[in-house]
Structure formats: C-alpha cells, structure tokens
Design an enzyme around this catalytic site. Structure first.
Site, PDB file in Angstrom:
ATOM      1  N   SER A   1       1.154  -1.053  -0.025  1.00 30.64           N
ATOM      2  CA  SER A   1      -0.018  -0.237  -0.021  1.00 30.64           C
ATOM      3  C   SER A   1       0.780   1.096  -0.294  1.00 30.64           C
ATOM      4  O   SER A   1       1.683   1.630   0.748  1.00 30.64           O
ATOM      5  CB  SER A   1      -0.657   0.402   1.066  1.00 30.64           C
ATOM      6  OG  SER A   1      -1.624   1.181   1.588  1.00 30.64           O
TER       7      SER A   1
ATOM      8  N   HIS B   1      -1.244  -1.696  -4.072  1.00 28.63           N
ATOM      9  CA  HIS B   1      -2.427  -1.137  -3.171  1.00 28.63           C
ATOM     10  C   HIS B   1      -2.742   0.501  -3.629  1.00 28.63           C
ATOM     11  O   HIS B   1      -1.496   1.243  -2.965  1.00 28.63           O
ATOM     12  CB  HIS B   1      -3.195  -1.717  -1.892  1.00 28.63           C
ATOM     13  CG  HIS B   1      -4.042  -1.301  -1.330  1.00 28.63           C
ATOM     14  ND1 HIS B   1      -4.950  -2.375  -0.735  1.00 28.63           N
ATOM     15  CD2 HIS B   1      -4.569  -0.599  -0.662  1.00 28.63           C
ATOM     16  CE1 HIS B   1      -6.027  -1.583  -0.565  1.00 28.63           C
ATOM     17  NE2 HIS B   1      -5.827  -0.802   0.588  1.00 28.63           N
TER      18      HIS B   1
ATOM     19  N   ASP C   1      -4.041   3.897  -1.727  1.00 26.94           N
ATOM     20  CA  ASP C   1      -5.443   4.120  -1.355  1.00 26.94           C
ATOM     21  C   ASP C   1      -5.797   5.620  -1.729  1.00 26.94           C
ATOM     22  O   ASP C   1      -4.933   6.788  -2.347  1.00 26.94           O
ATOM     23  CB  ASP C   1      -5.289   4.721   0.026  1.00 26.94           C
ATOM     24  CG  ASP C   1      -4.831   3.625   0.591  1.00 26.94           C
ATOM     25  OD1 ASP C   1      -6.416   1.917   0.656  1.00 26.94           O
ATOM     26  OD2 ASP C   1      -3.392   3.106   1.422  1.00 26.94           O
TER      27      ASP C   1
ATOM     28  N   MET D   1      -8.918   8.399  -1.464  1.00 30.27           N
ATOM     29  CA  MET D   1      -9.666   9.220   0.004  1.00 30.27           C
ATOM     30  C   MET D   1      -9.840  11.035  -0.586  1.00 30.27           C
ATOM     31  O   MET D   1      -9.006  11.500  -1.395  1.00 30.27           O
ATOM     32  CB  MET D   1      -8.730   9.455   1.453  1.00 30.27           C
ATOM     33  CG  MET D   1      -7.371   8.264   1.335  1.00 30.27           C
ATOM     34  SD  MET D   1      -7.551   8.776   2.836  1.00 30.27           S
ATOM     35  CE  MET D   1      -5.935   7.644   3.221  1.00 30.27           C
TER      36      MET D   1
ATOM     37  N   HIS E   1      -8.385   1.949  -3.763  1.00 28.27           N
ATOM     38  CA  HIS E   1      -9.198   1.168  -2.934  1.00 28.27           C
ATOM     39  C   HIS E   1     -10.204   3.494  -2.595  1.00 28.27           C
ATOM     40  O   HIS E   1      -9.507   3.326  -1.958  1.00 28.27           O
ATOM     41  CB  HIS E   1      -8.250   0.830  -1.149  1.00 28.27           C
ATOM     42  CG  HIS E   1      -9.126   1.237  -0.125  1.00 28.27           C
ATOM     43  ND1 HIS E   1      -8.409   1.005   0.728  1.00 28.27           N
ATOM     44  CD2 HIS E   1     -10.808   0.723   0.060  1.00 28.27           C
ATOM     45  CE1 HIS E   1      -9.695   0.241   1.491  1.00 28.27           C
ATOM     46  NE2 HIS E   1     -10.703   1.225   1.221  1.00 28.27           N
TER      47      HIS E   1
ATOM     48  N   MET F   1     -11.559   5.403  -1.185  1.00 24.70           N
ATOM     49  CA  MET F   1     -12.684   5.737  -0.016  1.00 24.70           C
ATOM     50  C   MET F   1     -12.857   7.207  -0.013  1.00 24.70           C
ATOM     51  O   MET F   1     -12.500   7.664  -0.337  1.00 24.70           O
ATOM     52  CB  MET F   1     -11.302   5.960   1.597  1.00 24.70           C
ATOM     53  CG  MET F   1     -10.726   4.566   2.072  1.00 24.70           C
ATOM     54  SD  MET F   1      -9.227   4.931   2.879  1.00 24.70           S
ATOM     55  CE  MET F   1      -8.479   4.158   1.534  1.00 24.70           C
TER      56      MET F   1
ATOM     57  N   MET G   1     -11.440  -4.155   6.590  1.00 22.25           N
ATOM     58  CA  MET G   1     -10.681  -3.024   7.012  1.00 22.25           C
ATOM     59  C   MET G   1      -9.969  -3.726   8.969  1.00 22.25           C
ATOM     60  O   MET G   1     -10.988  -3.628   8.876  1.00 22.25           O
ATOM     61  CB  MET G   1     -11.129  -1.738   7.376  1.00 22.25           C
ATOM     62  CG  MET G   1     -11.508  -1.342   5.741  1.00 22.25           C
ATOM     63  SD  MET G   1     -10.157  -1.059   4.847  1.00 22.25           S
ATOM     64  CE  MET G   1      -9.315   0.392   5.778  1.00 22.25           C
TER      65      MET G   1
ATOM     66  N   ASP H   1      -7.042  -5.100   5.592  1.00 22.48           N
ATOM     67  CA  ASP H   1      -6.130  -3.996   5.235  1.00 22.48           C
ATOM     68  C   ASP H   1      -6.206  -3.033   6.581  1.00 22.48           C
ATOM     69  O   ASP H   1      -6.890  -1.784   6.746  1.00 22.48           O
ATOM     70  CB  ASP H   1      -6.694  -2.756   3.703  1.00 22.48           C
ATOM     71  CG  ASP H   1      -6.757  -1.655   4.012  1.00 22.48           C
ATOM     72  OD1 ASP H   1      -5.030  -1.730   4.062  1.00 22.48           O
ATOM     73  OD2 ASP H   1      -7.168  -0.961   2.618  1.00 22.48           O
TER      74      ASP H   1
HETATM   75  C1  DX5 Z   1      -6.062   2.833   5.583  1.00 22.45           C
HETATM   76  C2  DX5 Z   1      -5.841   2.820   3.800  1.00 22.45           C
HETATM   77  C3  DX5 Z   1      -4.429   1.688   4.116  1.00 22.45           C
HETATM   78  C4  DX5 Z   1      -3.069   1.626   4.603  1.00 22.45           C
HETATM   79  C5  DX5 Z   1      -2.738   0.802   5.464  1.00 22.45           C
HETATM   80  O1  DX5 Z   1      -7.004   3.774   5.505  1.00 22.45           O
HETATM   81  O2  DX5 Z   1      -6.592   2.165   3.563  1.00 22.45           O
HETATM   82  O3  DX5 Z   1      -4.258   0.650   3.064  1.00 22.45           O
HETATM   83  O4  DX5 Z   1      -2.507   2.116   4.070  1.00 22.45           O
HETATM   84  O5  DX5 Z   1      -1.894   1.579   6.502  1.00 22.45           O
HETATM   85  P1  DX5 Z   1      -0.922   0.833   7.305  1.00 22.45           P
HETATM   86  O6  DX5 Z   1      -0.072  -1.028   6.395  1.00 22.45           O
HETATM   87  O7  DX5 Z   1       0.119   1.462   7.993  1.00 22.45           O
HETATM   88  O8  DX5 Z   1      -1.993   0.454   8.239  1.00 22.45           O
HETATM   89 ZN    ZN Z   2      -6.629   0.388   1.790  1.00 21.37          ZN
END
Ligand code: DX5
Ligand code: ZN
Length: 228
Positions: A18, A42, A44, A46, A75, A77, A146, A184
């Site tokens: 990620s 991966h 993210d 947001m 992913h 969000m 999650m 995740d």
């Molecule tokens: C959180 C993300 C994760 C994040 C995980 O909202 O969706 O993918 O990058 O980070 P770590 O591995 O540091 O918990």
């Molecule tokens: Zn994620």
C-alpha cells in the site's frame, strides 16, 4: 477458543504494497523496490468526505501504470465512487474496491466496473458487518476487510475483525468461489499471520513495508511469511 479455518500453506497468501506510506517524491523507485516481492500495488484514494484526509487519484495511477506491470488495486475511500470509475479505468486501474457503507446499490458499481474492464471489490469498515457483501460474492474479485478505521496509515490492528475474515472465508468456500479476502490496516508479520490463519488471502501493508529502513527486505519478509 473456537477453532477457525486453518491456514493452508499450499494456498500461499499474497502481499499488496500500500503506497500510502511511501515517499511520493520517489514513488516509482519505491514501487520498484518492493515489486519483486509483492503481488499487487494497493492505492488508497481518499476524498476528504468519506474519510477526513485527501490522498491520490487517477493521475497517480496513470503514472504508476507506466512503471509496473503488477495489478493496480484502487481502494476508493470516497463518498461517490460511481462518479470516479471511468477515470480510474482510463488511468489503468485493474481492480477497484468501493466501501459498502456508501453504496445504495452495490450491484450497480460492480457491474459498471466490469463494463469498464476492471474487477471489483467491496470493502467493510471495522464496525460494518461483513454479511452485507454476501449477496454479491459471485461477482466480486475480493472482499476487503478493514482492520483499522480508514483514512490513515500507521494505526494499530483491530483484532476484533478476525471473526469477520473467518465469516467471509467460510461463505466464499461454501459457494466454491475464488474470491480473495484482503485485510487492510496495521498489517505486519505477526498480525498478517493471524489474518491468514483466519482465512485471508491478501495482506495489504503500508507502514510495515515503506516505513522500514529497507522496504524491499520488509516486503520480502512479509511475503515469505505469507507463503508459509
Ligand atoms: C487506511 C488504508 C490502508 C493503509 C494501511 O485507510 O486503506 O491501505 O495504507 O496502512 P498501514 O499498513 O500503515 O496500517
Ligand atoms: Zn487501503
């Protein structure tokens, strides 16, 4: 303790790097460091609505598409994922996962992603029951459980999600489907092992890989644990 599904090393777990904790000034280099050891990247996305932070979107996916052949899993969000699917598809995303919490009609998003040439996943926050994904399993590439509240890297693993991983795996197996269960948040070698034992097939990790002094070596260690 109730016995859960037993982790079967004959079905090796996969690692998704990620990029949220990567150094974005050197993103291509960071991805190349971990690429030999992981199965997926991966990403993210947001929107500062579904979660407070704002992160990256299709522009970054488009740049990454040029530097790796690994599947790019986005992913989302975001509050209105449907509006963004076309941009993600055009940027080169292979898989797009949307949160069950924002979807009135999950089937519509899954179908639209498929029409755009992407595989689809459904994600559930730690407090959201996983049963909501069950009606859609046949059309899903993955269920994303999650294990932290979404929005930030570097949080602690919430172990109360382990029974949700088991429940998803049981339901997938009961229907004889090949759907990944990706976990995740807060994943390292120790928590990742517990997730695999509960039936996860993909471990997404940001901090334990990219905050390590040697991200390539950290990815390799996580991958070797995941492969049993
Ligand atoms: C959180 C993300 C994760 C994040 C995980 O909202 O969706 O993918 O990058 O980070 P770590 O591995 O540091 O918990
Ligand atoms: Zn994620």
């Amino acid at each position: 303790m109730r016995p859960g599904p037993v982790y079967n090393p004959a079905m090796p777990g996969k690692v998704a790097a990620s990029i949220l904790s990567a150094d974005f000034a050197y993103l291509a280099d960071q991805v190349k460091l971990v690429a030999p050891h992981v199965e997926l990247i991966h990403i993210d996305a947001m929107d500062a609505h579904f979660v407070p932070p704002l992160s990256v979107g299709p522009v970054v996916v488009e740049s990454l598409r040029k530097v790796t052949d690994l599947p790019l899993h986005c992913h989302l969000m975001v509050e209105r994922p449907l509006d963004l699917l076309e941009d993600f598809a055009q940027s080169g995303a292979d898989i797009v996962t949307c949160h069950l919490e924002v979807l009135d009609d999950p089937a519509k998003v899954i179908e639209h992603a498929g029409r755009l040439g992407m595989r689809a996943g459904l994600a559930v926050n730690p407090d959201t029951p996983v049963d909501g994904v069950c009606p859609y399993l046949e059309d899903l590439d993955r269920v994303l459980v999650m294990s932290v509240n979404p929005g930030w890297a570097g949080q602690d693993f919430i172990e109360t999600v382990l029974p949700k991983i088991e429940a998803a795996r049981t339901e997938i197996d009961r229907h004889g489907l090949r759907v990944d269960v990706e976990v995740d948040g807060g994943i390292n070698e120790r928590t990742g092992h517990r997730c695999l034992a509960a039936g996860a097939t993909v471990l997404a990790a940001a901090s334990s890989i990219f905050k390590a002094s040697d991200p390539g070596a950290a990815a390799a260690r996580l991958a070797s644990m995941a492969k049993g």
